[in-house]
Scaffold this active site. Structure first.
Site, short mmCIF file in Angstrom:
data_model
loop_
_atom_site.label_atom_id
_atom_site.label_comp_id
_atom_site.label_asym_id
_atom_site.label_seq_id
_atom_site.Cartn_x
_atom_site.Cartn_y
_atom_site.Cartn_z
N SER A 168 44.44 37.85 43.66
CA SER A 168 43.34 38.79 43.87
C SER A 168 43.91 40.08 44.44
O SER A 168 44.86 40.04 45.23
CB SER A 168 42.35 38.19 44.88
N LYS B 152 38.15 33.14 38.01
CA LYS B 152 38.09 33.14 39.48
C LYS B 152 36.73 33.70 39.90
O LYS B 152 36.11 33.19 40.80
CB LYS B 152 39.22 33.98 40.08
N HIS C 104 45.49 39.75 36.10
CA HIS C 104 45.10 40.76 35.11
C HIS C 104 46.05 40.72 33.91
O HIS C 104 45.62 40.86 32.76
CB HIS C 104 45.18 42.17 35.70
N MET D 16 39.52 46.94 38.06
CA MET D 16 39.37 47.98 39.09
C MET D 16 40.76 48.38 39.58
O MET D 16 40.89 48.96 40.65
CB MET D 16 38.50 47.46 40.23
O1 PAF Z 1 36.29 41.92 38.09
C1 PAF Z 1 36.42 43.15 38.26
O2 PAF Z 1 37.51 43.66 38.50
C2 PAF Z 1 35.18 44.03 38.22
O3 PAF Z 1 34.07 43.39 38.76
C3 PAF Z 1 34.87 44.57 36.82
C4 PAF Z 1 34.56 43.47 35.83
C5 PAF Z 1 36.06 45.37 36.31
C6 PAF Z 1 33.66 45.50 36.87
O4 PAF Z 1 33.88 46.58 37.74
#
Ligand code: PAF
Length: 279
Positions: free
Chosen positions: A185, A149, A37, A30
């Site tokens: 996060s 997480k 990430h 997102m």
């Molecule tokens: O973990 C996330 O960032 C979201 O829940 C995801 C998997 C991209 C779905 O919108």
């Protein structure tokens, strides 16, 4: 790096990559990317010839009083980071592309959402399962990588992958932490400097549970009441849940006689934080 905004362009590119013998790994996000990430993306580039990363703040996984409108974004920075990790494509659909007028179809699971975060966020996993299914159909990856997480999210996605026969290799990647132990996060951005100590109560609680189990404590209620007292000793903390459960079914466990998941969610000021550990 290619940037796609429509599902048809994204899918046409994936199909042509597959035809050319490439393998595709996928990291859905997102946005407002952090080290967590990036570690998922590194795994992606290690296991496939083409990494695809999506950025889409999915409205259907936010409840009415949640932070959809305030969710942090920085697309330019995100795209630079994705490129720096060697991704071959980024998918950035807009909301109308994903949920056009008269959109009607949702994916719901019968059991896994009835635990942990699903109890206080009743629409969340329906939204996650729906968007992830749609993204899987659009990107058509061979493998997809998710952080542990969000342990419940990972289990939900494994389940829907099996139930709906996506045939994708779902990979769970370890939690990435700041040097003081705070799990990374995007929502950490909401923390005020003086709330940092309280935010650290989550990772410290995980370590405490590990120690207690290692020292021979088998009673889940005793562990949870000890941890509750510990977390409540920090200012600005409001516990949503503390759970000791079976990692596969997420059913609560009373007597610890095999590997269990300790998972917790705590509101610290504006930030709803989660963390977990397998013990
Ligand atoms: O973990 C996330 O960032 C979201 O829940 C995801 C998997 C991209 C779905 O919108």
């Amino acid at each position: 790096m290619k940037i796609f905004k429509t599902s048809s362009d994204m899918r046409a590119w994936s199909d042509s990559m597959h035809k050319a013998g490439e393998t595709i790994s996928f990291v859905p996000t997102m946005g407002y990317l952090h080290e967590g990430h990036l570690s998922l993306m590194e795994q992606g580039t290690n296991i496939s010839s083409a990494l695809v990363v999506s950025i889409f703040v999915n409205p259907t996984q936010f409840g009415e009083n949640e932070d959809l409108d305030a969710y942090p974004t920085n697309i330019e920075r995100d795209l630079n980071l994705i490129k720096s990790k060697g991704a071959k494509a980024a998918f950035l659909p807009d909301r109308k592309e994903i949920y056009p007028e008269n959109y009607q179809t949702y994916v719901t699971l019968e059991q896994l959402p009835n635990h942990l975060c699903g109890l206080s966020r009743p629409v969340h996993f329906r939204g996650v399962a729906t968007i992830v299914s749609k993204l899987f159909n659009i990107v058509r990856p061979d493998a997809a990588i998710f952080g542990t997480k969000d342990f419940q999210q990972l289990q939900v996605i494994r389940q829907l992958n099996r139930d709906l026969n996506f045939g994708i290799n779902i990979i769970g990647a370890p939690i990435v932490r700041e040097s003081d132990g705070l799990a990374m996060s995007s929502r950490n951005a909401y923390l005020k400097p003086d709330q940092r100590d309280s935010a650290l109560s989550l990772s410290k609680a995980c370590s405490k549970v590990k120690e207690m189990v290692k020292a021979g404590e088998k009673n889940a209620s005793r562990i949870k009441s000890h941890v509750k007292e510990f977390i409540e000793s920090f200012p600005d903390t409001q516990i949503d849940y503390l759970s000791i459960c079976n990692p596969d079914t997420l059913n609560e466990v009373e007597e610890i006689d095999r590997e269990v998941l300790f998972a917790l969610a705590v509101q610290v000021g504006r930030a709803r934080l989660i963390d977990n550990i397998l013990v």
